[in-house]
Write a protein that holds these residues in place. Structure first.
Motif, PDB file in Angstrom:
ATOM      1  N   UNK A  59       0.833  -1.211   0.000  1.00  0.00           N
ATOM      2  CA  UNK A  59       0.000   0.000   0.000  1.00  0.00           C
ATOM      3  C   UNK A  59       0.861   1.250   0.000  1.00  0.00           C
ATOM      4  N   UNK A  60       1.966   1.206   0.777  1.00  0.00           N
ATOM      5  CA  UNK A  60       2.868   2.360   0.860  1.00  0.00           C
ATOM      6  C   UNK A  60       3.492   2.638  -0.511  1.00  0.00           C
ATOM      7  N   UNK A  61       3.884   1.562  -1.220  1.00  0.00           N
ATOM      8  CA  UNK A  61       4.470   1.729  -2.551  1.00  0.00           C
ATOM      9  C   UNK A  61       3.457   2.338  -3.507  1.00  0.00           C
ATOM     10  N   UNK A 155      -6.956  10.305  14.000  1.00  0.00           N
ATOM     11  CA  UNK A 155      -6.523  11.693  13.827  1.00  0.00           C
ATOM     12  C   UNK A 155      -5.705  11.853  12.552  1.00  0.00           C
ATOM     13  N   UNK A 156      -4.967  10.798  12.145  1.00  0.00           N
ATOM     14  CA  UNK A 156      -4.206  10.894  10.898  1.00  0.00           C
ATOM     15  C   UNK A 156      -5.149  10.998   9.710  1.00  0.00           C
ATOM     16  N   UNK A 157      -6.219  10.181   9.715  1.00  0.00           N
ATOM     17  CA  UNK A 157      -7.191  10.254   8.619  1.00  0.00           C
ATOM     18  C   UNK A 157      -7.862  11.623   8.596  1.00  0.00           C
TER      19      UNK A 157
ATOM     20  N   UNK B 141     -10.232   5.418   2.588  1.00  0.00           N
ATOM     21  CA  UNK B 141     -10.620   6.833   2.523  1.00  0.00           C
ATOM     22  C   UNK B 141      -9.409   7.705   2.224  1.00  0.00           C
ATOM     23  N   UNK B 142      -8.253   7.360   2.823  1.00  0.00           N
ATOM     24  CA  UNK B 142      -7.030   8.115   2.544  1.00  0.00           C
ATOM     25  C   UNK B 142      -6.710   8.050   1.055  1.00  0.00           C
TER      26      UNK B 142
ATOM     27  N   UNK C  85       3.050   8.230   6.902  1.00  0.00           N
ATOM     28  CA  UNK C  85       3.619   8.425   5.568  1.00  0.00           C
ATOM     29  C   UNK C  85       2.586   9.028   4.624  1.00  0.00           C
ATOM     30  N   UNK C  86       1.331   8.548   4.721  1.00  0.00           N
ATOM     31  CA  UNK C  86       0.293   9.095   3.851  1.00  0.00           C
ATOM     32  C   UNK C  86       0.052  10.570   4.153  1.00  0.00           C
TER      33      UNK C  86
END
Lengths: 179, 155, 112
Positions: A59-61, A155-157, B141-142, C85-86
């Motif tokens: 997912x990160x890639x 909180x990140x979302x 969602x992100x 990271x996002x």
């Protein structure tokens, strides 16, 4: 022995990822580090972490490639090259000195302390009913940590939604133009 | 990724080529099923809510990459994703508060059952489902926000 | 002990990338490498020679399991790292949109 080789490969891939000029190659290099880390987790007897690291790395890639594709990148290094490198290396040396002082006090590799975990291992299955001890620790013995993690993810979302939404951005730009 | 849905193509032509679409149609159910399996068996085998949630998110992202963002957004819109994520977080808190029935926060109050069975271990499978829902929908969602931003910029 | 030192070296590579590079994507990659090395360090601390995976087996009494506590802590840390990271990537995309570059020295308006 295979762990040493894997770690050397990870260091090499990390240097490639940091130093190569093309951004897409750099992203591929960091992917190599992540998949080698997945193999290292398997060797260290942590299959839960290996599964999680594998899917998270994919997912990160995808996110990194999505962000860096079609972006040109003028990589110029001008002026103060010497000063920047020397100060960075000095910082790294100071960090290594203190880290070495801390590592000397740690237990040797392969003989962990296990003072807290003895109880979890002995009573884990009988007290929680879960066979997977990692799952029992995450969701029963130490569920407060998981609650904190859920809060951080939430909180990140929220932060991403706030940074990326469109109507708010337009208003701010209008205000800037008025000034 | 060269023929993006935002280049003005009709809805049927958006996304990647026919081969990718057909393979995606065949495998997408299996990927989603594997994610649900990983979430459900979190207390018996390696995996758990975090890994399973990311696999569920990856299945929807797979749809989005293959068919374009419109079809994926039709399956789960942004508002529904936000609601589901909040539901996951609240479900985890409710499971935590259930512990007060036995006296303290996060106490495992339900029946433990016999080990090595799917329905065992009290609240742990329920917490796994809550975390899987939250992580999966949150990451989706992100990604949806990132893709919608890219599309809006290119117009 | 040598494994700890190699893990620290990996951390230092990431630190060098964060401090020295001027491209925002390179800085994000450096932060990611530091995070990988910290996760690996936690799991290295919990390893035990001839240890078994911390999962019980049926009709079998497993005596020497590896330490499950660092694994449980790292498991949450990996997912948090992905979200962080996002978030960094979304901020970088916004900066690219506003200034048209990834170079941090070209972003003058942040200098107040």
């Amino acid at each position: 022995m295979e762990l040493h080789l894997l770690l050397l490969f990870m260091i090499f891939a990390a240097i490639v990822a940091i130093e190569v000029k093309d951004l897409l190659s750099s992203v591929v290099g960091v992917g190599a580090v992540g998949f080698a880390l997945c193999l290292a987790f398997l060797i260290l007897k942590a299959p839960d972490l290996a599964i999680t690291q594998l899917v998270v790395e994919i997912l990160c890639l995808i996110i990194l490639i999505r962000a860096t594709i079609n972006k040109d990148l003028p990589l110029v290094i001008e002026g103060r090259w010497f000063f920047n490198t020397i100060s960075t290396l000095a910082f790294v040396v100071v960090f290594l000195f203190f880290a070495w002082a801390a590592i000397k006090e740690l237990p040797a590799f392969g003989n962990p302390l296990m003072s807290v975990v003895k109880k979890y291992l002995a009573e884990g299955t009988s007290r929680t009913g879960a066979v997977n001890i990692v799952s029992a620790v995450v969701l029963d013995f130490r569920a407060y940590d998981t609650l904190g993690e859920v809060t951080v993810l939430f909180s990140a979302v929220l932060g991403i939604m706030a940074v990326l939404r469109r109507p708010g951005r337009k208003k701010i730009e209008d205000k800037d133009n008025v000034r | 990724m060269s023929d993006n849905p935002n280049t003005g193509l009709p809805a049927g032509k958006a996304g990647m080529s026919l081969i990718v679409k057909t393979i995606t149609r065949l495998t997408i159910g299996l990927i989603l099923l594997f994610g649900i399996y990983i979430v459900m068996h979190g207390h018996l085998s390696p995996g758990g809510g975090f890994a399973g949630g990311v696999i569920i998110a990856l299945s929807f992202i797979h749809i989005m990459l293959a068919f374009g963002k419109d079809i994926a957004a039709a399956k789960i819109s942004r508002g529904l994703a936000s609601n589901l994520e909040s539901i996951g977080a609240l479900m985890f808190l409710v499971i935590a508060l259930l512990g007060f029935l036995g006296g303290s926060f996060f106490l495992n109050v339900l029946a433990k059952g016999r080990p090595f069975k799917l329905f065992s271990a009290g609240t742990i499978p329920l917490s796994n489902i809550a975390i899987g829902l939250k992580v999966g929908v949150g990451l989706f969602a992100i990604f949806l926000a990132l893709v919608i931003l890219e599309g809006a910029k290119r117009k | 002990m040598s494994l700890y030192l190699l893990c620290l070296t990996l951390f230092c590579v990431g630190l060098y990338g964060v401090l020295r590079k001027r491209n925002i994507v390179k800085i994000i990659i450096g932060i990611g490498i530091m995070e990988y090395s910290m996760n690996l360090f936690f799991v290295l601390l919990g390893y035990r020679y001839h240890g078994r995976t911390p999962i019980d087996a049926q009709n079998q009494n497993i005596l020497n399991m590896v330490d499950p506590l660092p694994q449980a802590l790292v498991m949450t840390s990996i997912v948090i790292g992905l979200a962080a990271t996002a978030l960094l990537i979304s901020i970088a995309i916004r900066i690219y949109e506003k200034y048209g570059t990834f170079d941090i020295t070209k972003i003058k308006r942040l200098k107040g």
